[in-house]
Design a protein around this motif. Sequence first.
Motif, PDB file in Angstrom:
ATOM      1  N   LYS A  74      -5.888  46.868  77.266  1.00  0.00           N
ATOM      2  CA  LYS A  74      -6.306  47.815  76.233  1.00  0.00           C
ATOM      3  C   LYS A  74      -5.252  47.895  75.142  1.00  0.00           C
ATOM      4  O   LYS A  74      -5.574  47.919  73.949  1.00  0.00           O
ATOM      5  N   LEU A  75      -3.992  47.912  75.574  1.00  0.00           N
ATOM      6  CA  LEU A  75      -2.890  47.986  74.609  1.00  0.00           C
ATOM      7  C   LEU A  75      -2.945  46.787  73.668  1.00  0.00           C
ATOM      8  O   LEU A  75      -2.849  46.922  72.455  1.00  0.00           O
ATOM      9  N   LYS A  76      -3.148  45.604  74.238  1.00  0.00           N
ATOM     10  CA  LYS A  76      -3.204  44.393  73.418  1.00  0.00           C
ATOM     11  C   LYS A  76      -4.381  44.450  72.446  1.00  0.00           C
ATOM     12  O   LYS A  76      -4.272  44.078  71.277  1.00  0.00           O
ATOM     13  N   ARG A  77      -5.499  44.952  72.987  1.00  0.00           N
ATOM     14  CA  ARG A  77      -6.673  45.063  72.111  1.00  0.00           C
ATOM     15  C   ARG A  77      -6.368  46.013  70.950  1.00  0.00           C
ATOM     16  O   ARG A  77      -6.673  45.736  69.798  1.00  0.00           O
ATOM     17  N   ASN A  78      -5.738  47.151  71.286  1.00  0.00           N
ATOM     18  CA  ASN A  78      -5.412  48.116  70.241  1.00  0.00           C
ATOM     19  C   ASN A  78      -4.473  47.531  69.197  1.00  0.00           C
ATOM     20  O   ASN A  78      -4.621  47.777  68.008  1.00  0.00           O
ATOM     21  N   ILE A  79      -3.495  46.758  69.683  1.00  0.00           N
ATOM     22  CA  ILE A  79      -2.542  46.160  68.741  1.00  0.00           C
ATOM     23  C   ILE A  79      -3.266  45.214  67.797  1.00  0.00           C
ATOM     24  O   ILE A  79      -3.020  45.196  66.597  1.00  0.00           O
ATOM     25  N   LYS A  80      -4.215  44.459  68.374  1.00  0.00           N
ATOM     26  CA  LYS A  80      -4.988  43.544  67.522  1.00  0.00           C
ATOM     27  C   LYS A  80      -5.762  44.345  66.471  1.00  0.00           C
ATOM     28  O   LYS A  80      -5.847  43.954  65.298  1.00  0.00           O
ATOM     29  N   LEU A  81      -6.319  45.461  66.905  1.00  0.00           N
ATOM     30  CA  LEU A  81      -7.071  46.314  65.984  1.00  0.00           C
ATOM     31  C   LEU A  81      -6.155  46.816  64.856  1.00  0.00           C
ATOM     32  O   LEU A  81      -6.523  46.821  63.678  1.00  0.00           O
ATOM     33  N   ILE A  82      -4.942  47.230  65.260  1.00  0.00           N
ATOM     34  CA  ILE A  82      -3.981  47.717  64.267  1.00  0.00           C
ATOM     35  C   ILE A  82      -3.647  46.606  63.277  1.00  0.00           C
ATOM     36  O   ILE A  82      -3.546  46.827  62.081  1.00  0.00           O
ATOM     37  N   PHE A  83      -3.545  45.392  63.825  1.00  0.00           N
ATOM     38  CA  PHE A  83      -3.252  44.257  62.940  1.00  0.00           C
ATOM     39  C   PHE A  83      -4.378  44.056  61.935  1.00  0.00           C
ATOM     40  O   PHE A  83      -4.140  43.787  60.752  1.00  0.00           O
ATOM     41  N   PHE A  91      -3.951  46.571  59.206  1.00  0.00           N
ATOM     42  CA  PHE A  91      -2.901  46.179  58.258  1.00  0.00           C
ATOM     43  C   PHE A  91      -3.361  45.017  57.374  1.00  0.00           C
ATOM     44  O   PHE A  91      -3.053  44.987  56.180  1.00  0.00           O
ATOM     45  N   SER A  92      -4.104  44.091  57.974  1.00  0.00           N
ATOM     46  CA  SER A  92      -4.609  42.981  57.161  1.00  0.00           C
ATOM     47  C   SER A  92      -5.464  43.520  56.035  1.00  0.00           C
ATOM     48  O   SER A  92      -5.331  43.120  54.883  1.00  0.00           O
ATOM     49  N   LEU A 114      -5.383  46.474  54.710  1.00  0.00           N
ATOM     50  CA  LEU A 114      -4.550  47.178  53.729  1.00  0.00           C
ATOM     51  C   LEU A 114      -3.865  46.202  52.774  1.00  0.00           C
ATOM     52  O   LEU A 114      -3.881  46.384  51.560  1.00  0.00           O
ATOM     53  N   PHE A 115      -3.290  45.139  53.343  1.00  0.00           N
ATOM     54  CA  PHE A 115      -2.551  44.197  52.498  1.00  0.00           C
ATOM     55  C   PHE A 115      -3.497  43.398  51.608  1.00  0.00           C
ATOM     56  O   PHE A 115      -3.184  43.127  50.445  1.00  0.00           O
TER      57      PHE A 115
END
Lengths: 407, 471
Positions: B3-12, B15-16, B18-19
Amino acid sequence: MEPRTEAIYNKNIAITALVGILAALLLAFREGVFSPVPIYGSLIFIVIMFVGHFLTNHLFPKQDPALFILCCFICQLGLVMLYRIDPESAAKQLIWFGIGCLLYFISSFVCRTWIEIKVGPFIFFLVTFVLLASPLIFGVERYGSKSWISFGNFLFQPSELAKITFSLFLADTLKEHKIEDSIKFFGQIFVVLGLLAFARDLGGAMLFYFAALIIIFAATSRLDLTVLGLIGAVVAGLLGYQFFGHVRVRTKAWLNPWEDVPGKGYQIVQSLFAIAEGGFFGTGLGLGRPDYIPAVTTDFIFSAFFEEFGFLGASALIVVYFLLIYRGIKISLTIENSFLCLSGLGITVFFGIQIFTIIGGVIKLIPMTGVTLPFMSYGGSSMVMSFISLGILNGIIMRALGGEADG
Amino acid sequence: MDKLKRNIKLIFVVFSVLFISLILYLTYFTAVEREQLIKSSYNRRLWEQEEKVMRGTIYDSKGRPLAETGFEGGTKRRIYNGGKAIGPLIGYSDRVLGRAGIENVFNGELLGVSEQDPVTLLRQKILGVSEQGSDVYLTIDLDLQKTAYDLFQGRKGALVALEPQTGRILALVSSPGYDPSTVKQDWEKLSKDENKPLINRATQGLYPPGSAFKIITLAGALTYNPEIEYEKFYTPGYIKVSGSIIRDGQHLWPGEYDLNTAFRYSSNTVFIQIGQRVEREKMIEMAEAFGFNASNKSDIPIAKSTFPRPPVIGGDVEMAESFIGQGRILSTPVQMAQVAAIIANDGKMVTPYIAQKIVSPLGTEISKAPKASTTQVVSSEVARKIKALMVDVVKSGTGTAAAISGIEVAGKTGSAENPHGQAHAWFVGFAPAENPKIAVAVVVENAGSGGSVAGPIARGVISKYLSDITR
């Protein structure tokens, strides 16, 4: 490292050096007469960069070399812009760059061997608290916020260091993927935010708020908290608008800078003029008018960069920043230890939000908040702390790939 | 952990987004908003550019320079050619006084900062011509402009002449004018002058159009009640509208009128009757079709002409007054010239324009002429009927002073009552009636009767232009 990957990294660092030399040559002839100073500066930079790159690669075979190359590339562009605006601050910044590289090395090393010291989240909170409270007691006011401590000539912003301790605090508290004692946890976060607001460092408060929100979401997967947090951000924004004069000024300047160009809208309008002047190709290095832009060495350095390097250069810079974030995220994804993973994520997220808010602010995509552009804005504490953060990130990946930390 | 990895991917992903939004916004900014900002008068770079750049030349339609930059004793100087006749139109560009007129409207082009195409910009930079502005070619004919200005003999007023099929502005005169070459020295006097020479009356002056507006009333009536053409109207010399009495001019007599006579001699009372028989909303629509209540689409800023409409205003009395161009109706001279041009152009819309082309320092020409409109404001049949009536006005009605021997002139006079003294004299028309080459609107402030004061000015301009183009 595989020889092929190594060759790619070496090529990248060579290109960075080449860009630096070209820019230095341009700057050397800028005044019409040849001045060797920028070339010396560039050579010093390149030496530091090469030593840093090859030394760390040699000593830390498991490190992520991209982090250092990317941030050197950005630092170099920052130095070029600074030299072009004010050679003296570029010289100081070059010293800070050197110190930063040293600290990058040290923090990478320390972090590799030490990171999992079992001090518990409360100590991290306490350090954050002390860091943020200290300028309220000993601090001096600069740029409208009382978040600086002065040591002689040197001004230090403890909140830069607090970003790291706050990330560690969040990571340590949330490493079990749940919030054990929510009253205590949220209480601690609000104390941190309160200290920042009290120092009138609202840009900083916003940064910490969103960083906390993102880390909590990543660790706990709690959508309810995330939604609540976003609503909270809106409410906080409205309250800030009501109670803080300069939030109101900045919001108005964002909504309609043309209402009061000589006053409230002045900064943002000058920034937009610079960006407009830049166009697609830019005016060329040394041919813009950064002297028209206020706070050009710190908050608005991106606008000055845009004016001279144009849309193409600025987009490239944004892409480089994005790559830095990408490497940070990639490091978090490689790690199995959830404390390390969350710490790395925290540091990356701080970088990401900060870069987005300052660039978004100067181009009027979002309201302006006075935060620095990492590795580019003039300022010792920002530069040094950015390097330390990056060193920690590097240490984390070495730790993970070194197989010394599982669990 | 997963789940943590999935969340990190979501956060990425966040950010994508946003940039990418940063880059997209910058793309939008550079492509769209940039031009306006570069030209903004708050932009200090502009004045800096001004000092570096050879400001482009403004030419008339025959290639004669109206404003050019030259050197005088080593310093750059703007030289104007045309004197007081061109002042309010061409304007000035001065660091202290600011900018006005064409110098202001086309400032970006003249400074060469409005070039958008990045490749062209790069080429200019490489070829070393980036320090030169573009030239602006106007549709104005300097001789005609001067002739028209002289005909005013210093009286307050304005004249607009258009080519009816295209909307090309042939002359745009505001009197009294000023000489842009000496505007700086004369500034004190000019800015205090009660006759306001600094204002361009042709584009910014708002006057009641008086009886000249009857062209539009007639257009509404003929469109929605074609039978009035054959009707007769009785008038006792006055008409009561909701208790108010509106009278005819003194040259008119009580009795029976047909449409032709009523238009020829400009009977207010008959035209109010005619107007009242058309649904109010339709009449407002007709006025708006001719260009009232909308900002003009011309390439120079033109004040908005207004026709009163509910709910703001529009009582019976006001409406009746509007049919004869009085009360709260206001029009610019450009707007009235446009009305004449529309009738001359078989009822098709005409949009006035003044910039024919822009020529960059690299020699690239950008045509600024808009496409001819095909929108019918009134049917060609109605336009033809109005034209016939307008011809009679000049032949044997109130507009005889505009008659030119050998050329059929169509026109309509107006004497617009106003609170500032004598009536404003109007003449609106075009010639030759069968194959119109020029449409004009003339207004002379507080000069009395339209026919006798404005008519001769129109005649002078029309005959000058027609003899020029047939030569």
